[in-house]
Write an enzyme that holds these catalytic residues in place. Structure first.
Site, PDB file in Angstrom:
ATOM      1  N   ASP A 150       0.941  -1.185  -0.037  1.00 55.49           N
ATOM      2  CA  ASP A 150      -0.150   0.053  -0.185  1.00 55.49           C
ATOM      3  C   ASP A 150       1.062   1.251   0.106  1.00 55.49           C
ATOM      4  O   ASP A 150       2.043   0.914   0.324  1.00 55.49           O
ATOM      5  CB  ASP A 150      -0.721   0.131   1.170  1.00 55.49           C
ATOM      6  CG  ASP A 150      -1.731   1.349   1.375  1.00 55.49           C
ATOM      7  OD1 ASP A 150      -2.395   1.673   0.545  1.00 55.49           O
ATOM      8  OD2 ASP A 150      -1.314   1.863   2.514  1.00 55.49           O
TER       9      ASP A 150
ATOM     10  N   ASP B  37       0.054   4.981   0.717  1.00 55.40           N
ATOM     11  CA  ASP B  37      -0.487   5.933   1.954  1.00 55.40           C
ATOM     12  C   ASP B  37      -0.189   5.352   3.258  1.00 55.40           C
ATOM     13  O   ASP B  37      -1.324   4.676   3.486  1.00 55.40           O
ATOM     14  CB  ASP B  37      -1.600   6.558   1.627  1.00 55.40           C
ATOM     15  CG  ASP B  37      -1.651   7.601   0.471  1.00 55.40           C
ATOM     16  OD1 ASP B  37      -0.708   8.385   0.212  1.00 55.40           O
ATOM     17  OD2 ASP B  37      -2.607   7.514  -0.356  1.00 55.40           O
TER      18      ASP B  37
ATOM     19  N   GLY C  68      -7.310   4.417   3.234  1.00 51.95           N
ATOM     20  CA  GLY C  68      -7.542   3.064   2.424  1.00 51.95           C
ATOM     21  C   GLY C  68      -8.866   3.231   1.498  1.00 51.95           C
ATOM     22  O   GLY C  68      -9.026   2.349   0.461  1.00 51.95           O
ATOM     23  N   VAL C  69      -9.501   4.276   1.942  1.00 51.62           N
ATOM     24  CA  VAL C  69     -10.949   4.613   1.202  1.00 51.62           C
ATOM     25  C   VAL C  69     -10.800   5.396  -0.088  1.00 51.62           C
ATOM     26  O   VAL C  69     -10.030   6.470  -0.046  1.00 51.62           O
ATOM     27  CB  VAL C  69     -11.831   4.988   2.119  1.00 51.62           C
ATOM     28  CG1 VAL C  69     -13.305   5.367   1.792  1.00 51.62           C
ATOM     29  CG2 VAL C  69     -11.997   4.085   3.325  1.00 51.62           C
TER      30      VAL C  69
ATOM     31  N   ARG D 184     -11.358   8.284  -3.079  1.00 54.80           N
ATOM     32  CA  ARG D 184     -11.773   9.709  -2.773  1.00 54.80           C
ATOM     33  C   ARG D 184     -13.147   9.872  -2.743  1.00 54.80           C
ATOM     34  O   ARG D 184     -13.800  10.706  -1.784  1.00 54.80           O
ATOM     35  CB  ARG D 184     -11.212  10.405  -4.048  1.00 54.80           C
ATOM     36  CG  ARG D 184     -11.214  11.799  -3.690  1.00 54.80           C
ATOM     37  CD  ARG D 184     -10.846  12.506  -5.117  1.00 54.80           C
ATOM     38  NE  ARG D 184      -9.520  12.289  -5.371  1.00 54.80           N
ATOM     39  CZ  ARG D 184      -8.767  12.161  -6.512  1.00 54.80           C
ATOM     40  NH1 ARG D 184      -9.359  12.968  -7.695  1.00 54.80           N
ATOM     41  NH2 ARG D 184      -7.518  11.833  -7.167  1.00 54.80           N
TER      42      ARG D 184
ATOM     43  N   SER E 159      -5.162   5.391  -4.585  1.00 58.44           N
ATOM     44  CA  SER E 159      -4.945   6.738  -4.712  1.00 58.44           C
ATOM     45  C   SER E 159      -4.724   6.878  -6.265  1.00 58.44           C
ATOM     46  O   SER E 159      -3.817   6.316  -7.050  1.00 58.44           O
ATOM     47  CB  SER E 159      -3.827   7.207  -4.016  1.00 58.44           C
ATOM     48  OG  SER E 159      -3.667   8.512  -4.610  1.00 58.44           O
ATOM     49  N   LYS E 160      -5.400   7.977  -6.903  1.00 55.98           N
ATOM     50  CA  LYS E 160      -5.265   8.335  -8.261  1.00 55.98           C
ATOM     51  C   LYS E 160      -4.083   9.066  -8.192  1.00 55.98           C
ATOM     52  O   LYS E 160      -3.506   9.283  -9.349  1.00 55.98           O
ATOM     53  CB  LYS E 160      -6.576   9.017  -8.700  1.00 55.98           C
ATOM     54  CG  LYS E 160      -7.673   8.153  -8.857  1.00 55.98           C
ATOM     55  CD  LYS E 160      -8.699   8.632  -9.528  1.00 55.98           C
ATOM     56  CE  LYS E 160      -9.998   7.698  -9.558  1.00 55.98           C
ATOM     57  NZ  LYS E 160     -11.134   8.498  -9.748  1.00 55.98           N
ATOM     58  N   ASN E 161      -3.323   9.455  -7.082  1.00 55.09           N
ATOM     59  CA  ASN E 161      -2.103  10.323  -7.415  1.00 55.09           C
ATOM     60  C   ASN E 161      -1.001   9.575  -7.026  1.00 55.09           C
ATOM     61  O   ASN E 161       0.107  10.227  -6.620  1.00 55.09           O
ATOM     62  CB  ASN E 161      -2.472  11.474  -6.089  1.00 55.09           C
ATOM     63  CG  ASN E 161      -3.369  12.470  -6.350  1.00 55.09           C
ATOM     64  OD1 ASN E 161      -3.325  13.260  -7.226  1.00 55.09           O
ATOM     65  ND2 ASN E 161      -4.364  12.655  -5.731  1.00 55.09           N
TER      66      ASN E 161
ATOM     67  N   ASP F 138      -1.514  -0.723   6.149  1.00 50.78           N
ATOM     68  CA  ASP F 138      -1.847   0.271   7.277  1.00 50.78           C
ATOM     69  C   ASP F 138      -3.212   0.202   7.687  1.00 50.78           C
ATOM     70  O   ASP F 138      -3.685   0.783   8.768  1.00 50.78           O
ATOM     71  CB  ASP F 138      -1.119   1.443   7.359  1.00 50.78           C
ATOM     72  CG  ASP F 138      -1.912   2.689   6.501  1.00 50.78           C
ATOM     73  OD1 ASP F 138      -2.055   2.148   5.332  1.00 50.78           O
ATOM     74  OD2 ASP F 138      -1.989   3.460   6.865  1.00 50.78           O
TER      75      ASP F 138
END
Ligand code: BG6
Ligand code: MG
Length: 210
Positions: A7, A9, A44-45, A47, A114-116, A168
């Protein structure tokens, strides 16, 4: 195990504070209560699912069009905050553990909602580091659905049983277990009953894998 799917973030780097600042600015503008505890639920959720959690406290109902605009507004601020990130934000512990796992012959991938993801990896100096990147841009179902990890395993041409997921977030452990992956959990993820290897620190991955 032949591969590790990380993962992003909360595992490779710490973007919580930027997510918090950007969501807080939006919530304040809309007059909606938001605090760090609610922010923890966004781990983890996706946007849009995060926005829905924030809007639980809103007295107003918003249209899909308005929600899309709110998500875009939050993301614009978040992306601006991400410009502060640099290779200095990659801890020595994470970097040296990644290097040791690579030297031990593991394939290394990212599995993030994440799309980032690609922007963050490039800010950290890890733009070309991973063997596969599965992220918010290639999935239709966010964690706890296993899609993001299944796609990462597919990109590595490996079955889930040969990939360890590092997470996490509880939603991430659920995603790993739903997909047939073993998992290593850091922080609150380590308390999830489905977590295969609870670890106190990222570097402890070496005790499982090397
Ligand atoms: C996850 C974060 O990695 O990505 C979540 O833990 C975040 O908090 C999600 O909502 C989506 O991120 P982005 O960058 O696509 O808005
Ligand atoms: Mg995370």
């Amino acid at each position: 195990m032949k591969a590790v799917i990380f993962d992003l973030d909360g595992v490779i780097c710490f973007t919580d504070k930027y997510h918090y600042q950007a969501w807080k600015a939006l919530a304040d503008r809309l007059g909606i209560y938001f605090d760090e505890q609610i922010n923890n639920r966004l781990r983890g959720v996706s946007r849009m699912a995060s926005l829905d959690i924030i809007l639980e406290r809103s007295e107003k109902e918003y249209s899909q069009e308005e929600k899309d605009a709110f998500a875009a507004e939050k993301n614009a601020l978040y992306v601006e905050l991400l410009q502060q990130m640099s290779p200095a934000d990659l801890s020595d512990e994470v970097k040296s553990t990644l290097d040791e796992l690579r030297a031990a012959g593991y394939l290394l991938a990212i599995g993030s909602s994440s799309k980032n993801t690609k922007l963050i990896l490039s800010r950290l100096g890890l733009g070309d580091f991973f063997d596969a990147i599965s992220d918010g841009t290639n999935i239709t179902h966010s964690k706890p659905h296993p899609e993001v990890f299944l796609m990462a395993a597919d990109m590595l041409h490996l079955p889930p049983a040969e990939c360890l997921v590092v997470e996490d977030a509880k939603a991430g452990i659920e995603a790993a277990s739903a997909g047939g992956f073993k998992s290593a959990g850091i922080g609150e993820a380590s308390e999830h009953p489905d977590c295969t290897y609870p670890i106190a620190h990222f570097a402890y991955l070496k005790t499982i894998l090397v």
